[in-house]
Design a protein around this motif. Sequence first.
Motif, PDB file in Angstrom:
ATOM      1  N   GLU A  78       0.825  -1.201   0.000  1.00 14.88           N
ATOM      2  CA  GLU A  78       0.000   0.000   0.000  1.00 14.88           C
ATOM      3  C   GLU A  78       0.864   1.258   0.000  1.00 14.88           C
ATOM      4  OE1 GLU A  78      -4.100   0.340   2.006  1.00 14.88           O
ATOM      5  OE2 GLU A  78      -2.678   1.032   3.534  1.00 14.88           O
ATOM      6  N   ILE A  79       1.925   1.263   0.801  1.00 11.98           N
ATOM      7  CA  ILE A  79       2.830   2.412   0.860  1.00 11.98           C
ATOM      8  C   ILE A  79       3.555   2.584  -0.468  1.00 11.98           C
ATOM      9  CG2 ILE A  79       4.924   3.320   1.957  1.00 11.98           C
ATOM     10  CD1 ILE A  79       3.934   1.972   4.569  1.00 11.98           C
ATOM     11  N   GLN A  80       3.908   1.481  -1.118  1.00  8.97           N
ATOM     12  CA  GLN A  80       4.550   1.542  -2.432  1.00  8.97           C
ATOM     13  C   GLN A  80       3.623   2.209  -3.440  1.00  8.97           C
ATOM     14  OE1 GLN A  80       7.786   0.203  -3.657  1.00  8.97           O
ATOM     15  NE2 GLN A  80       7.074   1.630  -5.227  1.00  8.97           N
ATOM     16  N   SER A  81       2.357   1.832  -3.418  1.00 11.51           N
ATOM     17  CA  SER A  81       1.369   2.425  -4.324  1.00 11.51           C
ATOM     18  C   SER A  81       1.193   3.912  -4.038  1.00 11.51           C
ATOM     19  CB  SER A  81       0.031   1.699  -4.175  1.00 11.51           C
ATOM     20  OG  SER A  81      -0.967   2.306  -4.956  1.00 11.51           O
ATOM     21  N   ASN A  82       1.100   4.262  -2.755  1.00 10.48           N
ATOM     22  CA  ASN A  82       0.945   5.670  -2.383  1.00 10.48           C
ATOM     23  C   ASN A  82       2.182   6.484  -2.746  1.00 10.48           C
ATOM     24  OD1 ASN A  82      -1.613   5.252  -1.321  1.00 10.48           O
ATOM     25  ND2 ASN A  82      -0.873   4.916   0.750  1.00 10.48           N
ATOM     26  N   SER A  83       3.345   5.867  -2.646  1.00  4.06           N
ATOM     27  CA  SER A  83       4.592   6.544  -2.990  1.00  4.06           C
ATOM     28  C   SER A  83       4.598   6.950  -4.464  1.00  4.06           C
ATOM     29  CB  SER A  83       5.788   5.636  -2.704  1.00  4.06           C
ATOM     30  OG  SER A  83       7.005   6.246  -3.073  1.00  4.06           O
ATOM     31  N   GLU A  84       4.139   6.057  -5.310  1.00  2.00           N
ATOM     32  CA  GLU A  84       4.068   6.354  -6.744  1.00  2.00           C
ATOM     33  C   GLU A  84       3.088   7.487  -7.021  1.00  2.00           C
ATOM     34  OE1 GLU A  84       3.035   2.607  -8.427  1.00  2.00           O
ATOM     35  OE2 GLU A  84       4.969   1.660  -7.946  1.00  2.00           O
ATOM     36  N   SER A  85       1.971   7.480  -6.286  1.00  2.00           N
ATOM     37  CA  SER A  85       0.983   8.554  -6.452  1.00  2.00           C
ATOM     38  C   SER A  85       1.546   9.895  -5.997  1.00  2.00           C
ATOM     39  CB  SER A  85      -0.284   8.232  -5.644  1.00  2.00           C
ATOM     40  OG  SER A  85      -0.912   7.061  -6.119  1.00  2.00           O
ATOM     41  N   MET A  86       2.291   9.883  -4.884  1.00  2.00           N
ATOM     42  CA  MET A  86       2.828  11.123  -4.334  1.00  2.00           C
ATOM     43  C   MET A  86       3.921  11.706  -5.216  1.00  2.00           C
ATOM     44  SD  MET A  86       1.006  11.937  -1.844  1.00  2.00           S
ATOM     45  CE  MET A  86       1.984  13.419  -1.646  1.00  2.00           C
ATOM     46  N   LYS A 135       5.816  16.859  -0.439  1.00  2.00           N
ATOM     47  CA  LYS A 135       7.235  16.504  -0.488  1.00  2.00           C
ATOM     48  C   LYS A 135       7.644  15.683   0.733  1.00  2.00           C
ATOM     49  CE  LYS A 135       8.866  20.322  -3.376  1.00  2.00           C
ATOM     50  NZ  LYS A 135       9.735  21.519  -3.460  1.00  2.00           N
ATOM     51  N   VAL A 136       7.131  16.069   1.898  1.00  2.00           N
ATOM     52  CA  VAL A 136       7.434  15.324   3.129  1.00  2.00           C
ATOM     53  C   VAL A 136       6.870  13.914   3.033  1.00  2.00           C
ATOM     54  CG1 VAL A 136       6.965  15.157   5.603  1.00  2.00           C
ATOM     55  CG2 VAL A 136       7.597  17.353   4.613  1.00  2.00           C
ATOM     56  N   THR A 137       5.616  13.809   2.573  1.00  2.00           N
ATOM     57  CA  THR A 137       4.975  12.497   2.441  1.00  2.00           C
ATOM     58  C   THR A 137       5.710  11.615   1.440  1.00  2.00           C
ATOM     59  OG1 THR A 137       2.819  13.479   2.942  1.00  2.00           O
ATOM     60  CG2 THR A 137       2.810  11.310   1.933  1.00  2.00           C
ATOM     61  N   ALA A 138       6.068  12.188   0.292  1.00  2.00           N
ATOM     62  CA  ALA A 138       6.780  11.429  -0.739  1.00  2.00           C
ATOM     63  C   ALA A 138       8.138  10.959  -0.233  1.00  2.00           C
ATOM     64  CB  ALA A 138       6.954  12.284  -1.990  1.00  2.00           C
ATOM     65  N   GLU A 139       8.854  11.837   0.465  1.00  2.00           N
ATOM     66  CA  GLU A 139      10.179  11.479   0.987  1.00  2.00           C
ATOM     67  C   GLU A 139      10.070  10.445   2.107  1.00  2.00           C
ATOM     68  OE1 GLU A 139      14.114  11.033   1.678  1.00  2.00           O
ATOM     69  OE2 GLU A 139      13.138  11.956  -0.052  1.00  2.00           O
ATOM     70  N   ASP A 140       9.039  10.576   2.944  1.00  2.00           N
ATOM     71  CA  ASP A 140       8.847   9.622   4.038  1.00  2.00           C
ATOM     72  C   ASP A 140       8.512   8.240   3.491  1.00  2.00           C
ATOM     73  OD1 ASP A 140       8.948   9.169   6.789  1.00  2.00           O
ATOM     74  OD2 ASP A 140       6.781   9.309   7.004  1.00  2.00           O
ATOM     75  N   ASP A 141       7.669   8.182   2.456  1.00  2.00           N
ATOM     76  CA  ASP A 141       7.343   6.903   1.818  1.00  2.00           C
ATOM     77  C   ASP A 141       8.607   6.261   1.246  1.00  2.00           C
ATOM     78  OD1 ASP A 141       4.688   7.231   2.402  1.00  2.00           O
ATOM     79  OD2 ASP A 141       4.089   7.873   0.403  1.00  2.00           O
ATOM     80  N   LYS A 142       9.388   7.074   0.541  1.00  2.00           N
ATOM     81  CA  LYS A 142      10.617   6.575  -0.077  1.00  2.00           C
ATOM     82  C   LYS A 142      11.591   6.070   0.979  1.00  2.00           C
ATOM     83  CE  LYS A 142      14.434   7.997  -3.101  1.00  2.00           C
ATOM     84  NZ  LYS A 142      15.048   9.143  -3.852  1.00  2.00           N
ATOM     85  N   ALA A 143      11.733   6.832   2.064  1.00  2.00           N
ATOM     86  CA  ALA A 143      12.641   6.438   3.148  1.00  2.00           C
ATOM     87  C   ALA A 143      12.200   5.119   3.774  1.00  2.00           C
ATOM     88  CB  ALA A 143      12.692   7.535   4.210  1.00  2.00           C
ATOM     89  N   PHE A 144      10.899   4.967   3.973  1.00  2.00           N
ATOM     90  CA  PHE A 144      10.389   3.718   4.551  1.00  2.00           C
ATOM     91  C   PHE A 144      10.715   2.533   3.655  1.00  2.00           C
ATOM     92  CE2 PHE A 144       7.155   0.436   4.559  1.00  2.00           C
ATOM     93  CZ  PHE A 144       7.131   0.063   5.898  1.00  2.00           C
ATOM     94  N   LEU A 145      10.437   2.675   2.367  1.00  2.00           N
ATOM     95  CA  LEU A 145      10.664   1.580   1.424  1.00  2.00           C
ATOM     96  C   LEU A 145      12.143   1.224   1.310  1.00  2.00           C
ATOM     97  CD1 LEU A 145       8.153   2.731  -1.339  1.00  2.00           C
ATOM     98  CD2 LEU A 145       7.871   0.788   0.215  1.00  2.00           C
ATOM     99  N   GLU A 146      13.011   2.205   1.568  1.00  2.00           N
ATOM    100  CA  GLU A 146      14.459   1.961   1.513  1.00  2.00           C
ATOM    101  C   GLU A 146      15.032   1.565   2.863  1.00  2.00           C
ATOM    102  OE1 GLU A 146      16.094   5.535  -0.099  1.00  2.00           O
ATOM    103  OE2 GLU A 146      15.384   5.129  -2.154  1.00  2.00           O
ATOM    104  N   GLY A 147      14.169   1.486   3.881  1.00  2.00           N
ATOM    105  CA  GLY A 147      14.593   1.033   5.192  1.00  2.00           C
ATOM    106  C   GLY A 147      15.407   2.037   5.990  1.00  2.00           C
ATOM    107  N   ARG A 148      15.114   3.319   5.810  1.00  2.00           N
ATOM    108  CA  ARG A 148      15.825   4.344   6.568  1.00  2.00           C
ATOM    109  C   ARG A 148      14.840   5.295   7.226  1.00  2.00           C
ATOM    110  NH1 ARG A 148      15.826   8.848   3.202  1.00  2.00           N
ATOM    111  NH2 ARG A 148      15.435   8.393   0.989  1.00  2.00           N
TER     112      ARG A 148
END
Length: 225
Positions: free
Chosen positions: A56-64, A201-214
Motif C-alpha cells: 500500500e505504501i509503495q502504491s501511495n509513494s508512486e501517487s505522491m 514533499k514530506v509524504t513522498a520522501e517519508d514513503d521513499k525512506a520507509f521503502l528503503e529502510g531508513r
Amino acid sequence: MDVHAPHEPIHGVKDFLLHLLTITVGLLIAVGIEGCVELHREHKLVSEARATMREEIQSNSESMNGAVANLEKEDKAIANNVDVLTKLLRNPKDKQVQDSNIAADFSIVGLKDTAWKTAQTTGALTYMPYAEAQRYASVYHEQQSFLEMQDKILEDEAQFVGVMRKTDFGHGDITKEQASAALEKFGVWQAHLSYLVLSAKVTAEDDKAFLEGRAGPQHMHYDLH
C-alpha cells in the motif's frame, strides 16, 4: 481442554502422585500446543500486515511522486494569478494585463489506507516491536496530514467560484473590485497550496525512506512567495 478424573481407585500415595504427574504433563503439553498455535497465528497476522502495508505504501509513494510535480505547476499558476490580479488592482485599464490568463485548476490525489486500518482492527500492530509500529504510524500520519490539507484547497476553490458568481468575474475586463475580491481568495489559496506542496514533499520522501529502510525526513521547508 478437558481434564478427566482417574477411572480406577487410587491406592496409596504412589498412585496419587503418578496420576498427578500424568495430569500435569498432559496439561503442560496441551498449553504448549495451544501457545504454539497462538504464536503461529500472531506471526502470520504480522507477516500479512507487513506485506499488505508495504504494498500500500509503495502504491501511495508512486501517487505522491506524481502529485509533487503537479502541485508545483499548480502553485506557479496560482502565483501567476496573484501577480496578474495585483497589477490589475493597481491599473485595471492595462490591456496587456487584462489579456493575461488566470487559471484555477486543482487535481485531487487519492491515497490508500485499507491495509493500515485492517492492521489496527485485527490488532496486528500490537504484536510488532514498538519502534516498527511507530514507523508505520508515522508514514500514515504524514499521509493523513496531506489529505486534510488537500481538503482546504477544495474549500478555497469553492470560495473562488463564489466570487465568480457574485461579481460576474471572467465576463469582460476585470474591474478593480473584482480583482480585489479574487485576489483575497487566491492569496489564501496560494498559502494553503504552498503548505500542501511541502506536505506532499514530506509524504513522498517519508514513503521513499520507509521503502528503503531508513529514517524519514527530519526537517523540510518551503518558501512562501
